[in-house]
Design an enzyme around this catalytic site. Structure first.
Site, PDB file in Angstrom:
ATOM      1  N   GLU A   1      -4.273  -9.667   3.865  1.00 15.73           N
ATOM      2  CA  GLU A   1      -5.334  -9.275   4.808  1.00 15.73           C
ATOM      3  C   GLU A   1      -6.456 -10.304   4.922  1.00 15.73           C
ATOM      4  O   GLU A   1      -6.985 -10.537   6.007  1.00 15.73           O
ATOM      5  CB  GLU A   1      -5.905  -7.899   4.420  1.00 15.73           C
ATOM      6  CG  GLU A   1      -5.147  -6.725   5.007  1.00 15.73           C
ATOM      7  CD  GLU A   1      -3.930  -6.307   4.200  1.00 15.73           C
ATOM      8  OE1 GLU A   1      -3.509  -7.076   3.305  1.00 15.73           O
ATOM      9  OE2 GLU A   1      -3.394  -5.224   4.466  1.00 15.73           O
TER      10      GLU A   1
ATOM     11  N   GLU B   1       0.834  -1.215   0.000  1.00  9.03           N
ATOM     12  CA  GLU B   1       0.000   0.000   0.000  1.00  9.03           C
ATOM     13  C   GLU B   1       0.868   1.264   0.000  1.00  9.03           C
ATOM     14  O   GLU B   1       0.521   2.255  -0.645  1.00  9.03           O
ATOM     15  CB  GLU B   1      -0.953  -0.032   1.199  1.00  9.03           C
ATOM     16  CG  GLU B   1      -1.988  -1.157   1.047  1.00  9.03           C
ATOM     17  CD  GLU B   1      -2.946  -1.234   2.218  1.00  9.03           C
ATOM     18  OE1 GLU B   1      -2.549  -1.787   3.259  1.00  9.03           O
ATOM     19  OE2 GLU B   1      -4.071  -0.738   2.100  1.00  9.03           O
TER      20      GLU B   1
HETATM   21  N1  COA Z   1       4.829  -7.761  12.055  1.00  5.76           N
HETATM   22  C1  COA Z   1       5.711  -7.909  13.072  1.00  5.76           C
HETATM   23  N2  COA Z   1       6.852  -8.613  12.957  1.00  5.76           N
HETATM   24  C2  COA Z   1       7.096  -9.194  11.757  1.00  5.76           C
HETATM   25  C3  COA Z   1       6.221  -9.078  10.675  1.00  5.76           C
HETATM   26  C4  COA Z   1       5.046  -8.324  10.850  1.00  5.76           C
HETATM   27  N3  COA Z   1       4.172  -8.129   9.854  1.00  5.76           N
HETATM   28  N4  COA Z   1       6.737  -9.775   9.637  1.00  5.76           N
HETATM   29  C5  COA Z   1       7.887 -10.296  10.072  1.00  5.76           C
HETATM   30  N5  COA Z   1       8.114  -9.960  11.354  1.00  5.76           N
HETATM   31  C6  COA Z   1       9.256 -10.323  12.205  1.00  5.76           C
HETATM   32  C7  COA Z   1       9.141 -11.761  12.669  1.00  5.76           C
HETATM   33  O1  COA Z   1       8.330 -11.843  13.839  1.00  5.76           O
HETATM   34  C8  COA Z   1      10.585 -12.087  12.942  1.00  5.76           C
HETATM   35  O2  COA Z   1      10.949 -11.532  14.172  1.00  5.76           O
HETATM   36  P1  COA Z   1      11.873 -12.394  15.213  1.00  5.76           P
HETATM   37  O3  COA Z   1      13.173 -12.623  14.489  1.00  5.76           O
HETATM   38  O4  COA Z   1      12.000 -11.490  16.391  1.00  5.76           O
HETATM   39  O5  COA Z   1      11.128 -13.655  15.476  1.00  5.76           O
HETATM   40  C9  COA Z   1      11.328 -11.322  11.866  1.00  5.76           C
HETATM   41  O6  COA Z   1      10.433 -10.304  11.419  1.00  5.76           O
HETATM   42  C10 COA Z   1      11.689 -12.175  10.669  1.00  5.76           C
HETATM   43  O7  COA Z   1      10.504 -12.782  10.188  1.00  5.76           O
HETATM   44  P2  COA Z   1      10.365 -14.372  10.025  1.00  5.76           P
HETATM   45  O8  COA Z   1       8.902 -14.692  10.047  1.00  5.76           O
HETATM   46  O9  COA Z   1      11.237 -15.084  10.980  1.00  5.76           O
HETATM   47  O10 COA Z   1      10.952 -14.551   8.557  1.00  5.76           O
HETATM   48  P3  COA Z   1      10.547 -15.668   7.508  1.00  5.76           P
HETATM   49  O11 COA Z   1      11.493 -15.558   6.401  1.00  5.76           O
HETATM   50  O12 COA Z   1      10.360 -16.987   8.171  1.00  5.76           O
HETATM   51  O13 COA Z   1       9.077 -15.206   6.980  1.00  5.76           O
HETATM   52  C11 COA Z   1       7.410 -13.691   6.184  1.00  5.76           C
HETATM   53  C12 COA Z   1       8.915 -13.973   6.342  1.00  5.76           C
HETATM   54  C13 COA Z   1       7.249 -12.315   5.566  1.00  5.76           C
HETATM   55  C14 COA Z   1       6.795 -14.751   5.249  1.00  5.76           C
HETATM   56  C15 COA Z   1       6.717 -13.781   7.547  1.00  5.76           C
HETATM   57  O14 COA Z   1       7.466 -12.992   8.463  1.00  5.76           O
HETATM   58  C16 COA Z   1       5.298 -13.281   7.546  1.00  5.76           C
HETATM   59  O15 COA Z   1       4.412 -13.985   7.094  1.00  5.76           O
HETATM   60  N6  COA Z   1       5.091 -12.071   8.094  1.00  5.76           N
HETATM   61  C17 COA Z   1       3.754 -11.525   8.254  1.00  5.76           C
HETATM   62  C18 COA Z   1       3.212 -10.979   6.941  1.00  5.76           C
HETATM   63  C19 COA Z   1       1.844 -10.403   7.195  1.00  5.76           C
HETATM   64  O16 COA Z   1       0.876 -11.120   7.334  1.00  5.76           O
HETATM   65  N7  COA Z   1       1.781  -9.059   7.297  1.00  5.76           N
HETATM   66  C20 COA Z   1       0.584  -8.381   7.723  1.00  5.76           C
HETATM   67  C21 COA Z   1      -0.212  -7.932   6.569  1.00  5.76           C
HETATM   68  S1  COA Z   1      -1.679  -7.116   7.101  1.00  5.76           S
END
Ligand code: COA
Length: 249
Positions: A135, A115
């Site tokens: 979302e 966004e």
């Molecule tokens: N909010 C808060 N923290 C987030 C985040 C988010 N949207 N996305 C990633 N992080 C943090 C993780 O908690 C992790 O923190 P930690 O090391 O303290 O545990 C760090 O970033 C790395 O992310 P991680 O999930 O370990 O990496 P990954 O390579 O396994 O996965 C993603 C990457 C992007 C696939 C996964 O982090 C994810 O699905 N994030 C959420 C995406 C989402 O739904 N966003 C909201 C949209 S409304």
């Protein structure tokens, strides 16, 4: 330029660099970042020394992985949220800025990340970029303008598919869908955005601003109204003394 906790704002040679800076959380967009982004956008808008901005994400892995999920359960009540929105309409401010903004996108570009990118005018992605609107999986819909900005950038059916299925798309598909203007290597991402910015900043800021407004505001008007808008914006430039029109105000 002042640095904030979640954003770095730097100015160099008439270009403003806005870096989302929470790499340990994949630059997830939290309340602090919202407040700081509001201040940075206003500073960019009001600074005559800065003609164009480049948005990017810190770290190797993400432009922005969306809303900070750890804050989801601490969201303010609807009344407070509405008050905050009225006081700080970040997305309204973002979309009202008439200076050009370029997004340099790498890694995860999810939720609020996509966004933010959609509030920019030109999007350049690196080959590792992945785009998604997760979302639906959270039982919510985009709230940073995405349901309106996405179908204004890509075709409606593609916007609906991306939103309703939550399917992530890679950089080459994003380019085919015209979500991004071009895909380059990670190494070339910032230089490409800088080349675009450097070219744009050579032109009259007022002509650039009026051109941006003619397209962005015109798209929401009828053709007749759009032509009137264009005529008014064109006439504004003709009334300026030649030197001012060329150099900007
Ligand atoms: N909010 C808060 N923290 C987030 C985040 C988010 N949207 N996305 C990633 N992080 C943090 C993780 O908690 C992790 O923190 P930690 O090391 O303290 O545990 C760090 O970033 C790395 O992310 P991680 O999930 O370990 O990496 P990954 O390579 O396994 O996965 C993603 C990457 C992007 C696939 C996964 O982090 C994810 O699905 N994030 C959420 C995406 C989402 O739904 N966003 C909201 C949209 S409304």
């Amino acid at each position: 330029m002042s640095n904030f906790e979640t954003i770095i704002y730097e100015k160099s040679d008439e270009i403003g660099y806005v870096t989302l800076n929470r790499p340990q959380a994949l630059n997830a967009y939290n309340i602090r970042m919202r407040d700081e982004l509001y201040q940075v956008l206003a500073a960019f808008r009001d600074d005559p020394e800065v003609k164009v901005a480049i948005f990017r994400g810190a770290g190797e892995r993400a432009f922005c992985a969306g809303a900070d999920l750890s804050e989801f359960l601490t969201a303010p009540s609807p009344i407070i949220a509405r008050q905050v929105r009225w006081e700080r309409d970040v997305w309204g401010l973002f979309l009202s800025i008439t200076k050009p903004i370029i997004a340099a996108l790498h890694g995860y570009v999810l939720g609020d990340g996509i966004e933010i990118a959609l509030c920019c005018d030109i999007r350049v992605a690196s080959e590792d970029a992945q785009f998604g609107v997760p979302e639906m999986g959270l039982g919510i819909i985009p709230a940073a303008g995405g349901s309106q900005t996405l179908p204004r950038v890509i075709a409606r059916a593609h916007a609906l598919e991306v939103l309703l299925t939550g399917r992530w798309i890679k950089a080459d598909e994003a380019c085919r869908l015209k979500l991004v203007n071009q895909v380059v290597s990670r190494h070339d991402l910032l230089p490409t955005a800088e080349r675009l910015a450097s070219r744009i900043k050579t032109y009259s800021p007022m002509a650039v601003s009026n051109a941006k407004q003619a397209i962005n505001r015109g798209l929401d008007l009828s053709l007749e109204q759009g032509l009137e808008l264009e005529a008014n914006l064109a006439a504004c430039l003709l009334t300026l003394p030649l030197g001012q029109s060329l150099k900007g105000s």
